[in-house]
Design an enzyme around this catalytic site. Structure first.
Site, mmCIF file in Angstrom:
data_model
loop_
_atom_site.group_PDB
_atom_site.id
_atom_site.type_symbol
_atom_site.label_atom_id
_atom_site.label_comp_id
_atom_site.label_asym_id
_atom_site.label_seq_id
_atom_site.Cartn_x
_atom_site.Cartn_y
_atom_site.Cartn_z
ATOM 1 N N CYS A 23 12.275 9.720 -9.231
ATOM 2 C CA CYS A 23 11.032 9.078 -8.795
ATOM 3 C C CYS A 23 10.884 9.360 -7.298
ATOM 4 O O CYS A 23 11.544 10.238 -6.756
ATOM 5 C CB CYS A 23 11.037 7.581 -9.093
ATOM 6 N N CYS A 25 0.822 -1.211 0.000
ATOM 7 C CA CYS A 25 0.000 0.000 0.000
ATOM 8 C C CYS A 25 0.855 1.260 0.000
ATOM 9 O O CYS A 25 0.389 2.324 -0.399
ATOM 10 C CB CYS A 25 -0.974 -0.010 1.168
#
EC number: 2.7.7.80
Length: 453
Positions: free
Chosen positions: A410, A248
Site C-alpha cells: 500500500c 486529507c
C-alpha cells in the site's frame, strides 16, 4: 558459510540495527518531551514563557492613518463596519493554529483586512505536496517552517501586520501560555486530539474558537465557546474511534474547498472581533463542493452537564489528548504495528529475493491512487474488496497455488497489514507478507525515481 547465508545474515543484522535505531529515536523523543514537561512544571512562570510563548504586545490604536484609509477603503465604507470596525480589527489579535489548507487562506484574509496581530502555530515544514492548497508557501521555501514561510508571504501582503511565529506543536503544557494573549483562536488543524485541546483551552481562557474542516469535496465550519454557545465537547463528548478518522493526507482534498472554508473562518473571526453580522455559534455551515450547495443547520445547545464548559466542570486542567483520543496529534504518517517484523518483508528483501520469481503482488490502494503510480506486475485489489472477499473470483486460479508467494503493498505499509491478516485467515497455508513502509519505503530505499505522493 554459503554466500546466500551470509547475505541473509547481513540483511537480518541491518534490519535489527534499523529497528534499534528507530526504537532509540522514539525513546529519545519521549525523554525530550518528559524533560520539557518537567522543566515547565518546576520553573517559575516567567522563565517558562520563551520568546515564541509570550503574549503578543498589541498597541492600542485610536485613529486610522492615511495608509489605513487608502488600504482598507472598500471595507471602511460598509455601514456595519466603518472606522470603528477597522479600529477594532487593528487592535485585535488572532491565533491561527495550523498553516495548511485552511490556515493559509484564513491568515491571508485576516492580514489583508488589517488584523493588528497574528499568531501562527505550526510545527511542520513546507513540502511540495502542500502547494495545491496551502497558498502562502512557495517552491523556494521547501523545508522552511510553515509558520515562518507564512509570515514572509503575509508581510509582503501587509507589512503593517504584526506577526508572531510559534514553530512548535501545541501540548497541554504550552497551549495555555500561547493562547492566553489572543482575542480569537482559529482551529485550522487536521486531527482530533488538537481539536479537543484547543476547545478545552479556549473554554478555560474564555476565547471564541472558530473551527473549520475540509475533506475531499466537503467542508464544515462553526464557532465554539461564543455567546453562551456550545464547546467542542458539548457536541462530541466522546472522541470517534481512530479507524473512523480520515485526514486529507489519506482521503484527499480539493484545494479550492480548503480555500473556501479557510476564507470563511477569517470572515467569522472578523465578525466576532467587530461585533457585526450573525456569528456561526450554535450552527454548523456545511459546504458540498460537488454540488456547490451551502447548508446551515442548528447544532445542539450548550450541554448542561458538559465535562468542560458546564457550571461544575469535571475537567479543570488540560489532559493527555493523544491518550484520550487513542490517536496521534499529527497528520504525519503514524505506522501501524499489527504484524511483527518477521511476518513482513522489507522492500530490500522483496527486491532481492522475491521480485524476480513468480509471485502475486497485490496493491491494496484505492483505484484512483493505483492509477497515479504502481510497481511492475502489481494487481490492484482495493482494501475494501479484500475485506469483503469480492477479489476471489478475479484471482481464484492464482490463489489456488499454495506455493505462490502473496505480497501486499500500500502507500505507507498500514492498510497492507490489515489485508495480510484477512488473507491469512482465508489462506492459512499460503506465504502472505506485506512490504514494510509501503511504496514510500520503496522510493526511499530501492528506487528514488518512483514518485511519492
Amino acid at each position: 558459510m554459503m554466500e546466500s547465508e551470509v547475505d541473509s545474515e547481513r540483511t537480518m543484522l541491518k534490519r535489527e540495527i534499523a529497528e534499534l535505531r528507530a526504537a532509540l529515536n522514539q525513546k529519545e523523543q519521549c525523554l525530550r518531551e518528559l524533560d520539557s514537561l518537567f522543566s515547565f512544571a518546576t520553573r517559575p512562570e516567567q522563565e517558562v514563557v520563551g520568546n515564541d510563548l509570550e503574549s503578543p504586545d498589541v498597541a492600542v490604536h485610536t485613529k486610522l492613518t492615511n495608509d489605513d484609509i487608502a488600504r482598507y477603503s472598500r471595507q471602511l465604507i460598509l455601514p456595519d463596519f466603518g472606522v470603528q470596525g477597522q479600529l477594532k480589527l487593528k487592535n485585535s489579535s488572532v491565533l491561527i493554529v495550523g498553516l495548511g489548507g485552511l490556515g493559509c487562506p484564513a491568515a491571508q484574509y485576516l492580514a489583508a483586512a488589517g488584523c493588528g496581530h497574528l499568531g501562527l502555530v505550526d510545527y511542520d515544514e513546507v513540502e511540495r505536496s502542500n502547494f495545491h492548497r496551502q497558498i502562502l508557501h512557495s517552491e523556494d521555501r521547501c523545508g522552511m517552517s510553515k509558520a515562518e514561510s507564512a509570515r514572509i508571504a503575509l508581510l509582503e501582503l501587509n507589512p503593517h501586520c504584526e506577526i508572531q511565529c510559534h514553530s512548535r506543536m501545541l501540548y497541554p503544557h504550552n497551549a495555555m501560555h500561547i493562547i492566553r494573549g489572543y482575542d480569537v483562536v482559529l482551529d485550522c488543524t487536521d486531527n482530533v486530539p488538537t481539536r479537543y485541546l484547543l476547545s478545552d483551552a479556549c473554554v478555560m481562557l474564555s476565547k471564541p474558537l472558530v473551527s473549520g474542516s475540509a475533506l475531499k469535496m466537503d467542508g464544515q465550519l462553526t464557532v465554539y465557546n461564543y455567546a453562551n454557545g456550545p464547546c467542542y465537547r458539548c457536541i462530541f463528548p466522546v472522541p470517534p474511534p481512530p479507524e473512523a478518522v480520515t485526514n486529507c493526507g489519506d482521503g484527499g482534498v480539493l484545494g479550492a474547498v480548503t480555500g473556501t472554508i479557510g476564507a470563511m473562518q477569517a470572515l467569522e473571526a472578523i465578525k466576532v472581533i467587530v461585533g457585526m453580522g450573525d456569528v456561526l455559534a450554535g450552527r454548523l455551515l456545511i459546504f458540498d463542493g460537488g454540488s456547490g450547495v451551502f447548508r446551515n443547520i442548528r447544532i445542539r445547545s450548550k450541554r448542561p452537564n458538559c465535562h468542560m464548559c458546564s457550571a461544575q466542570p469535571l475537567i479543570t486542567e488540560l489532559i493527555n489528548y493523544e491518550m484520550f483520543c487513542g490517536m496521534h496529534a499529527t497528520d504525519k504518517n503514524n505506522p501501524m504495528l499489527l504484524l511483527s517484523t518477521d511476518e513482513r518483508l522489507s522492500v530490500e528483501d522483496y527486491q532481492q529475493k522475491i521480485q524476480a520469481q513468480p509471485h502475486l503482488l497485490i496493491d491494496v490502494r484505492p483505484t484512483a491512487e493505483f492509477e497515479i503510480c504502481q510497481l511492475p506486475e502489481a494487481v490492484n485489489v482495493p482494501l475494501v474488496e479484500i475485506l469483503d472477499d469480492s477479489y476471489l473470483k478475479r484471482l481464484g486460479k492464482q490463489l489456488e497455488d499454495k506455493e505462490l508467494p502473496i505480497v501486499l503493498v500500500c502507500r505507507r505499509g498500514n492498510d497492507s497489514q490489515i489485508a495480510v491478516q484477512h488473507l491469512r485467515n482465508r489462506f492459512p497455508t499460503h506465504f502472505v507478507r506485506d512490504l514494510i513502509g509501503g511504496l514510500h519505503a520503496w522510493t526511499n530505499s530501492v528506487d528514488p525515481s518512483f514518485p511519492i505522493y
